[in-house]
Design an enzyme around this catalytic site. Structure first.
Site, PDB file in Angstrom:
ATOM      1  N   PHE A   9       0.815  -1.222   0.000  1.00 35.07           N
ATOM      2  CA  PHE A   9       0.000   0.000   0.000  1.00 35.07           C
ATOM      3  C   PHE A   9       0.839   1.258   0.000  1.00 35.07           C
ATOM      4  CE2 PHE A   9      -0.105   2.390   4.019  1.00 35.07           C
ATOM      5  CZ  PHE A   9       0.708   1.619   4.819  1.00 35.07           C
ATOM      6  N   LYS A  10       2.105   1.139   0.362  1.00 33.27           N
ATOM      7  CA  LYS A  10       2.980   2.312   0.411  1.00 33.27           C
ATOM      8  C   LYS A  10       3.051   3.018  -0.951  1.00 33.27           C
ATOM      9  CE  LYS A  10       4.855   1.589   4.668  1.00 33.27           C
ATOM     10  NZ  LYS A  10       4.413   0.289   5.144  1.00 33.27           N
TER      11      LYS A  10
END
Ligand SMILES: *Cc1c(COP(=O)(O)O)cnc(C)c1O
Length: 459
Positions: free
Chosen positions: A108-109
């Site tokens: 998700f970064k």
């Protein structure tokens, strides 16, 4: 919109300035002076595409950019995602899974770091300045940040990861990037040591200014902002689909950045019932929300390494809001914590009405991966499984959206341990990394050594 420091020692600055400064000059974290209330926009927002919604939310906070600048950065950032919806939500068994892993590095970064990389480029192009990014990673920030800025003009990136404590795939995703502007540093220590070094280097203001230091850790406000978008996007979609008036989210938590973005969505008026904070054995935050006491223990390496964190930097933002924006109170708390490694805030029942917290240990995490695979043919990565496990335990009455923070192909060993099968989760992009040339530098967990390395490489 102007930005101020949680510690109260800086004059208000613009969005672009807040993005470039990273950590506030007084050691605090930047926050907007207020959170716009958007309750009357929820219905209109529920039919927007991901990038349209991102623009509507971000323009409230990035009002020193032109419409065209902001729209261009958003379009570019999410064009690299493999899914047309950027962050799709799927009903899986009893929960909704919000897949945040369709970006270039499968975690998700990327949602925030693709955006931040393009934002840096936009701002640097306008000012003609250079930027030297200093980052700490527990595994995923590093590769996402590197992919956000590799090969970009005027930017160098120095990423510290704890030597031997990231997964093999995570390490390869970082060290196989051999662009001249990318320096991977394997620190002989933990993520907390690396994060403390970042804070020390940023605390030396003459060093910070001389070498134009920039931050990509979630101390950077732009990262939190980019993450606010998917809470609205998924929340509005599931509310529409289920007819529910409220929604809950379960968030696998390490540095408190992701869940803080959900907290911001709540403050803006998204009808969040519960924000479920889920930790692995490194449970300082889950203990805090259950007891009101914040105290550090040792770091345990787990199968969800991106959450092997004790001192969560974004927690300061929540504490500041909890203190009703009283910087003096916040500074007292931070000082007390620094001296005693412990902080008692108060009665857990009165801490925060929407926060609920729990932990899932390795056995529960593996059992959850196995259950979802067997019952729903869905493979959860170990971080996501921590969130799902705690969500099922806390079982709020509203529909629960579990944030899937990484693709399972990043953690093949844990998937095999859980299911007894190998090859369940693969990705061609990850397979292609194997055998590629790599580059990394080993250093002691010492701020002076890292500073000397940065100076040497910039010469
Ligand atoms: C970084 C990370 C987390 C933790 O997010 P925070 O914002 O640090 O709380 C959880 N899961 C994965 C896969 C991550 O990379």
């Amino acid at each position: 919109m102007k930005y101020i420091s949680t510690r109260g020692g800086t004059a208000p600055i613009t969005f672009s300035e807040a993005v470039m400064t990273g950590l506030a000059r007084d050691g605090g974290l930047m926050l907007p002076e207020e959170f716009p209330n958007i309750k009357d926009k929820l219905t209109a927002w529920s039919s927007l595409s991901y990038t349209e919604l991102a623009y509507e939310i971000m323009k409230l906070y990035a009002d020193d950019l032109t419409e065209e600048e902001l729209r261009t950065v958003i379009e570019k950032s999410y064009a690299t995602f493999r899914h047309p919806e950027t962050t799709p939500t799927k009903k899986v068994g009893p929960v909704y899974i919000l897949e945040l892993f369709h970006g270039p590095t499968f975690a998700f970064k990327d949602v925030a770091l693709q955006f931040l990389g393009n934002m840096f480029e936009l701002i640097l192009n306008k000012t003609g300045a250079n930027l030297n990014i200093i980052a700490a990673t527990s595994g995923d920030t590093g590769s996402a940040a590197i992919h956000g800025v590799r090969g970009r003009k005027g930017i160098n990136i120095f990423v510290m990861h704890p030597n031997g404590r990231v997964s093999a795939v995570q390490e390869l995703q970082m060290t196989s990037v051999t662009d001249a502007n990318v320096y991977n540093i394997a620190i002989d220590g933990t993520f907390d040591d690396a994060q403390a070094i970042v804070k020390t280097l940023f605390g030396d203001l003459s060093f910070k200014d001389k070498y134009s230091l920039g931050a990509v850790n979630s101390i950077n406000w732009a990262r939190v902002l980019a993450q606010v978008v998917y809470y609205f996007y998924a929340g509005l979609k599931v509310m529409k689909e289920t007819g529910s008036e409220k929604i809950s989210f379960s968030v696998p938590t390490g540095n408190f950045g992701d869940i803080f973005a959900g907290y911001v969505a709540h403050l803006m008026g998204l009808p969040i019932d519960k924000l479920i904070l889920a930790t692995n054995e490194n449970d300082i935050l889950s203990r805090f929300f259950n007891t009101g006491v914040y105290n550090v223990e040792g770091v345990h390496p787990t199968i969800s390494p991106s959450m092997d964190i004790q001192v969560a930097s974004n927690f300061e933002r929540w504490l500041y809001l909890h203190a009703k924006r009283d910087s003096k109170q916040l500074c007292d708390w931070m000082q007390q914590f620094k001296e005693t490694k412990s902080l008692t805030i108060g009665n857990p029942d009165e801490l925060d009405e929407i926060m609920v917290a729990g932990k899932a240990d390795t056995a529960k995490t593996l059992a959850t991966i196995k259950r979802f695979y067997e019952e729903s043919s869905y493979v959860l990565d170990p971080h996501t499984a921590v969130g799902v496990s705690v969500a099922l335990e806390k079982a709020p009455t509203s529909p629960v959206i579990c944030l899937a923070t990484a693709h399972p192909a990043k953690f093949p060993d844990a998937i095999k341990d859980a299911t007894g099968k190998s090859g369940l989760a693969t990705a061609a992009e990850i397979e292609a990394l194997k055998g590629k040339p790599t580059r990394k530098f080993e250093l002691p967990a010492d701020a002076g050594a890292v500073a000397a390395f940065v100076i040497e490489k910039l010469q």
